[in-house]
Design an enzyme around this catalytic site. Structure first.
Site, PDB file in Angstrom:
ATOM      1  N   GLU A 158       0.868  -1.178   0.000  1.00 33.21           N
ATOM      2  CA  GLU A 158       0.000   0.000   0.000  1.00 33.21           C
ATOM      3  C   GLU A 158       0.900   1.221   0.000  1.00 33.21           C
ATOM      4  O   GLU A 158       1.917   1.244   0.700  1.00 33.21           O
ATOM      5  CB  GLU A 158      -0.898   0.008   1.234  1.00 33.21           C
ATOM      6  CG  GLU A 158      -1.886  -1.122   1.214  1.00 33.21           C
ATOM      7  CD  GLU A 158      -2.450  -1.469   2.574  1.00 33.21           C
ATOM      8  OE1 GLU A 158      -3.463  -2.166   2.597  1.00 33.21           O
ATOM      9  OE2 GLU A 158      -1.866  -1.056   3.600  1.00 33.21           O
ATOM     10  N   TYR A 197       7.658   1.482  -7.663  1.00 37.75           N
ATOM     11  CA  TYR A 197       6.935   0.208  -7.630  1.00 37.75           C
ATOM     12  C   TYR A 197       6.515  -0.212  -9.037  1.00 37.75           C
ATOM     13  O   TYR A 197       6.603  -1.388  -9.386  1.00 37.75           O
ATOM     14  CB  TYR A 197       5.737   0.285  -6.698  1.00 37.75           C
ATOM     15  CG  TYR A 197       6.105   0.592  -5.262  1.00 37.75           C
ATOM     16  CD1 TYR A 197       7.244   0.039  -4.669  1.00 37.75           C
ATOM     17  CD2 TYR A 197       5.327   1.440  -4.491  1.00 37.75           C
ATOM     18  CE1 TYR A 197       7.580   0.323  -3.354  1.00 37.75           C
ATOM     19  CE2 TYR A 197       5.654   1.730  -3.178  1.00 37.75           C
ATOM     20  CZ  TYR A 197       6.778   1.168  -2.614  1.00 37.75           C
ATOM     21  OH  TYR A 197       7.104   1.449  -1.317  1.00 37.75           O
TER      22      TYR A 197
END
Length: 158
Positions: free
Chosen positions: A113, A125
């Protein structure tokens, strides 16, 4: 001992109990609500929550990553890099070490998250194969009292 190469003379290795204070300090620099040293000490010495540190030969820690393993899934619980080491490849080195080490576990998918307004982390990411799978509105508290949305991302581990 497991070691992975990092940038600028750093390497990545599993955290040791004595790293808890430095890891907690780094976490507090990077997040509104830092976690106490005692929590990190328990994670570092516990089962199922490997912690990795990027450090120099004298063990000066430039960043860390912590993962939770449950069955065939892994979660990147938190990752933080010292402000003076940001944008120098430390986060990427930590992720590569985590992915490499996870090959020796049953984990086949990894989740994380990230705050929707953390563009640098989302780019990192994405570069490493994570894709958005959902979001959690109002998940992260902010100092001004307004909550931030968390983007949930995932990637296969191979």
């Amino acid at each position: 001992m497991k070691l992975w190469m990092g940038p600028a003379g750093l390497h990545v290795e599993p955290a040791q109990g004595k790293d808890a204070e430095a890891v907690a300090r780094l976490h507090a620099q990077g997040f509104y609500r830092g976690w106490p040293r005692e929590d990190f000490a328990a994670y570092i010495t516990g089962e199922g929550t490997p912690v990795y540190v990027a450090c120099d030969a004298r063990r000066k820690i430039a960043g860390f990553a912590m993962v939770r393993l449950v069955g065939d899934e892994a979660e990147l619980i938190t990752i933080a890099v010292d402000p003076k080491w940001r944008r120098k490849g430390v986060g990427a080195a930590l992720l590569r070490a985590v992915f490499d080490d996870l090959l020796m576990t049953p984990a086949r998918r990894m989740f994380l998250e990230v705050a929707a307004d953390n563009a640098a982390a989302i780019r990192l990411y994405g570069k490493y194969g994570f894709a958005r799978v959902s979001e959690r509105k109002g998940y992260y508290p902010r100092p001004d009292g307004t909550p931030a949305t968390a983007i949930v991302m995932a990637r296969d581990l191979g």
